[in-house]
Design an enzyme around this catalytic site. Structure first.
Site, PDB file in Angstrom:
ATOM      1  N   HIS A  10       0.833  -1.196   0.000  1.00  0.00           N
ATOM      2  CA  HIS A  10       0.000   0.000   0.000  1.00  0.00           C
ATOM      3  C   HIS A  10       0.873   1.253   0.000  1.00  0.00           C
ATOM      4  O   HIS A  10       1.536   1.562   0.981  1.00  0.00           O
ATOM      5  CB  HIS A  10      -0.886  -0.029   1.247  1.00  0.00           C
ATOM      6  N   GLU A  37       1.221  -0.504  -5.038  1.00  0.00           N
ATOM      7  CA  GLU A  37       0.089   0.379  -5.313  1.00  0.00           C
ATOM      8  C   GLU A  37       0.520   1.835  -5.374  1.00  0.00           C
ATOM      9  O   GLU A  37       0.819   2.446  -4.351  1.00  0.00           O
ATOM     10  CB  GLU A  37      -0.989   0.236  -4.232  1.00  0.00           C
ATOM     11  N   ASP A  39      -0.876   5.546  -5.950  1.00  0.00           N
ATOM     12  CA  ASP A  39      -2.018   6.432  -6.151  1.00  0.00           C
ATOM     13  C   ASP A  39      -1.612   7.479  -7.181  1.00  0.00           C
ATOM     14  O   ASP A  39      -0.528   8.068  -7.070  1.00  0.00           O
ATOM     15  CB  ASP A  39      -2.393   7.139  -4.852  1.00  0.00           C
ATOM     16  N   HIS A  52      -0.692  10.289  -2.624  1.00  0.00           N
ATOM     17  CA  HIS A  52      -1.971   9.799  -2.105  1.00  0.00           C
ATOM     18  C   HIS A  52      -3.092  10.787  -2.375  1.00  0.00           C
ATOM     19  O   HIS A  52      -4.233  10.386  -2.625  1.00  0.00           O
ATOM     20  CB  HIS A  52      -1.862   9.536  -0.605  1.00  0.00           C
TER      21      HIS A  52
END
Length: 326
Positions: A10, A37, A39, A52
């Site tokens: 994450h 991941e 963003d 993020h």
């Protein structure tokens, strides 16, 4: 076949390095994460970068940069007024002069030592890192980018859904067999992406509220049997908050089986090792920043039948999986 649940890093190994930096992604790959991941947000000149949020006052040193003081502004994003510095107001060249910093230093003081070392990476750089590490390790390393605030960004002149689909396709990520998925909390962009890419799509949902583009459609309504059937028209995966997937006592919640019955895989977010993020029974001591029993939480998710887990601590998750928790 990979062991399940799959481990999705994450924002990279964000429990060990400032999130959304090449160092965090590289650390996650070293730990054995199956996917990383990023963003995605977009610069003024249309380049996809990893943050993020599009507001970067807390994750870069922009607030200390006098030359960008006049960029501080207030915008209404997803219905809420927010004051700060926004990626879409910076060219890539300007953004590259900034340096990343730890987002939650009070909980992760060890990460503060890396403040100022890393730039904000582009999606192209992240893909290049993945390809290099795949060549080095001989294993497939997947990507699960999340597009952020697509409806808002359309008002700023950026179609982030189309940009992401096009850049991933140019890099060779084109169909459901490829090690890439695109995710979003909004509903309309997932439906649009279904016509733009053959990649698997993840509909993200929270325990409360509604998608920013559909305030009339609560997440709770999306998680009924009829809602899941509708979701599966465009999405391949339900990405749910952990509280939706586990009962308060840690036993499986009905949603996992219901989503599977609708033809959706299930990803859970976000597993973190700090006490603050764990249920009371799994905390160890009174310090909210101290590590609790992440392995037990992992085992609960594995028992629930979750297909993949987002975690800030991929090394711990890989270890928990190897120990039999999945």
């Amino acid at each position: 076949m990979a062991a399940t649940p799959l481990v999705i890093a994450h924002r990279g190994a964000s429990g060990e390095r400032p999130e959304h930096t090449l160092a965090a992604y590289d650390r996650a790959i070293d730990a054995g994460a199956d996917f990383i991941e990023p963003d995605l947000v977009v610069t003024r000149d249309g380049v996809l970068v990893a943050r993020h949020e599009n507001e970067i006052g807390g994750t870069t040193d922009v607030a200390e940069r006098a030359e960008f003081a006049d960029r501080r502004t207030t915008k209404v994003i997803d219905g809420a007024a927010l004051t700060g510095w926004f990626v879409e107001d910076f060219t890539l060249a300007e953004l590259r002069t900034l340096r990343a910093r730890e987002r939650i230093p009070q909980l992760r003081p060890a990460n503060v030592r890396f403040d100022g070392l890393y730039q904000v990476p582009t999606l192209a750089e992240i893909i290049a890192l993945v390809r290099a590490r795949e060549a080095e390790t001989g294993r497939t390393i997947g990507l699960v980018p999340e597009i952020k605030h697509p409806t808002f960004l359309l008002t700023q002149g950026h179609d982030i859904a189309a940009l992401a689909a096009a850049e991933l396709a140019a890099a060779g990520y084109v169909d459901a067999e490829d090690a890439a998925l695109i995710q979003c909390f909004e509903v309309g962009p997932i439906a649009r992406l279904d016509g733009l890419t053959g990649l698997r799509l993840v509909q993200l949902v929270s325990a409360e509220g509604a998608p920013a583009d559909r305030p009339d459609l609560p997440y709770a309504a999306m998680l009924t049997a009829g809602g899941l059937t509708e979701m599966a028209r465009h999405a391949d995966v339900l990405g749910g908050e952990l509280s939706l997937l586990l009962q308060p006592d840690g036993t499986p919640a009905p949603l996992v089986a219901a989503a599977h019955a609708a033809g959706l895989a299930v990803h859970g977010w976000t597993l973190r090792r700090e006490n603050q993020f764990l249920p009371p029974a799994l905390r160890r001591g009174d310090d909210p920043a101290a590590p609790g029993d992440l392995a037990a939480r992992w085992a609960m998710l594995a028992k629930a039948g979750v297909d993949a887990v987002f975690t800030d601590n991929p090394a711990d998750a890989v270890q928990a999986r190897a120990a039999g928790g999945g």
